[in-house]
Design a protein around this motif. Sequence first.
Motif, PDB file in Angstrom:
ATOM      1  N   GLU A  39      13.069  82.423   8.025  1.00  0.00           N
ATOM      2  CA  GLU A  39      14.383  81.762   8.072  1.00  0.00           C
ATOM      3  C   GLU A  39      14.698  81.063   6.749  1.00  0.00           C
ATOM      4  O   GLU A  39      15.825  81.123   6.253  1.00  0.00           O
ATOM      5  N   TYR A  89      -2.120  81.654   9.661  1.00  0.00           N
ATOM      6  CA  TYR A  89      -0.810  81.025   9.834  1.00  0.00           C
ATOM      7  C   TYR A  89      -0.417  80.995  11.307  1.00  0.00           C
ATOM      8  O   TYR A  89      -0.757  81.897  12.074  1.00  0.00           O
ATOM      9  N   SER A  90       0.367  79.989  11.664  1.00  0.00           N
ATOM     10  CA  SER A  90       0.921  79.955  13.021  1.00  0.00           C
ATOM     11  C   SER A  90       2.189  80.798  13.032  1.00  0.00           C
ATOM     12  O   SER A  90       2.860  80.941  12.001  1.00  0.00           O
ATOM     13  N   ILE A  91       2.514  81.379  14.183  1.00  0.00           N
ATOM     14  CA  ILE A  91       3.727  82.182  14.309  1.00  0.00           C
ATOM     15  C   ILE A  91       4.961  81.327  14.000  1.00  0.00           C
ATOM     16  O   ILE A  91       5.912  81.788  13.362  1.00  0.00           O
ATOM     17  N   GLU A  92       4.923  80.067  14.419  1.00  0.00           N
ATOM     18  CA  GLU A  92       6.049  79.160  14.162  1.00  0.00           C
ATOM     19  C   GLU A  92       6.302  79.018  12.661  1.00  0.00           C
ATOM     20  O   GLU A  92       7.444  79.045  12.194  1.00  0.00           O
ATOM     21  N   ASN A  93       5.208  78.866  11.890  1.00  0.00           N
ATOM     22  CA  ASN A  93       5.348  78.727  10.435  1.00  0.00           C
ATOM     23  C   ASN A  93       5.883  80.009   9.793  1.00  0.00           C
ATOM     24  O   ASN A  93       6.684  79.967   8.850  1.00  0.00           O
ATOM     25  N   ASP A 146      -1.914  87.779  18.426  1.00  0.00           N
ATOM     26  CA  ASP A 146      -0.582  87.178  18.391  1.00  0.00           C
ATOM     27  C   ASP A 146       0.163  87.509  17.100  1.00  0.00           C
ATOM     28  O   ASP A 146       1.330  87.910  17.122  1.00  0.00           O
ATOM     29  N   ASN A 147      -0.511  87.323  15.943  1.00  0.00           N
ATOM     30  CA  ASN A 147       0.152  87.551  14.659  1.00  0.00           C
ATOM     31  C   ASN A 147       0.450  89.031  14.432  1.00  0.00           C
ATOM     32  O   ASN A 147       1.491  89.392  13.888  1.00  0.00           O
ATOM     33  N   LYS A 197      -5.371  84.678  17.348  1.00  0.00           N
ATOM     34  CA  LYS A 197      -4.456  84.764  16.207  1.00  0.00           C
ATOM     35  C   LYS A 197      -4.256  86.216  15.786  1.00  0.00           C
ATOM     36  O   LYS A 197      -3.146  86.615  15.413  1.00  0.00           O
ATOM     37  N   LYS A 214       7.777  82.304  11.298  1.00  0.00           N
ATOM     38  CA  LYS A 214       9.196  82.398  11.673  1.00  0.00           C
ATOM     39  C   LYS A 214      10.040  81.507  10.769  1.00  0.00           C
ATOM     40  O   LYS A 214      11.101  81.906  10.286  1.00  0.00           O
ATOM     41  N   GLN A 215       9.558  80.284  10.554  1.00  0.00           N
ATOM     42  CA  GLN A 215      10.287  79.334   9.716  1.00  0.00           C
ATOM     43  C   GLN A 215      10.384  79.829   8.284  1.00  0.00           C
ATOM     44  O   GLN A 215      11.433  79.681   7.633  1.00  0.00           O
TER      45      GLN A 215
END
Length: 304
Positions: A78, A68-72, A40-41, A37, A74-75
């Motif tokens: 957005e 946090y996940s990268i997907e979260n 990646d983060n 993490k 990114k969301q």
Amino acid sequence: MTLKEEFIKLGYTEEDYEIIRNNYAVNQIKDETLIKKLKDNFAFLLKMGYTKEEVIKMTKSSPQIYSYSIENMKQKIEDIISLGYTKEEVVKMTKTLPAIYGYSIENMKQKIEDMITLGYTKEEIIKMTKSLPAIYSYSIENMKQKIEDIISLGYTKEEVIKMTKTLPAIYGYSIENMKQKIEDIISLGYTKEEVIKMTKILPAIYGFSIENMKQKIDFYDSIDMHELAVINPKQLMQSVNLSYARYSFYKDRGIDIDMNNYGKLFVGQKNFEKTYGITKKELLEKYDYNKYKEEKEKENGRII
């Protein structure tokens, strides 16, 4: 490489590592998972437009970013963009308040709706929160109370709303400090009514140090322009060093500055240079306010 070594390799100190590792949201994550993490983060945030130093500062302030996940993430970016911001503005806001990554978008939408009921438009709220993202962390009850408290100082609700549009940071000031600022400015020779008038025009006065204010008022008093702060308080934004230098420059050219032509002290720098052929640097060096102040101190036998 151990988890601590991975952190240090990225630019954290051992103390930084301990703070982040012991954060409630991070301390349950296994070392091998956290290493992934971390890498990646960290890489994701760099890709989003943050500098290495900014990522370190943000994650020290909000270590939970590494949970946090990268997907979260990114969301979340957005979702915030969909409220009315650009990607660049979201990045800038999260530099100031990284905890935004943990806010629910529903709560952010609700804050906007609540503030609209206070008397702001959505566009004004977007502008205010770009300047002060921390507004999203304030409870609407506290904001309502702050408005009431400021009204009690001598403003109308409409005036408070207008002032906070200009200077949203007022929501973060304590009412005690605002009362003290009023008292301090009164001590410089103004009435309370004059202070209220000044701050309605220039709310940023509440963010000035009283030492800064006193230095400027003392100078304007010395050239018989005490009322300038009431008539045109926005001119208090200009440094006393520049005001003194320009005043002295005009004086040497046989031009007396008073309340009838004080605008000459505050003309735009480009216009001043074009008209008189002297740069700001040259002007400040020729007419040094600090030297003038030292001479006055010697004359008066006291510290200004």
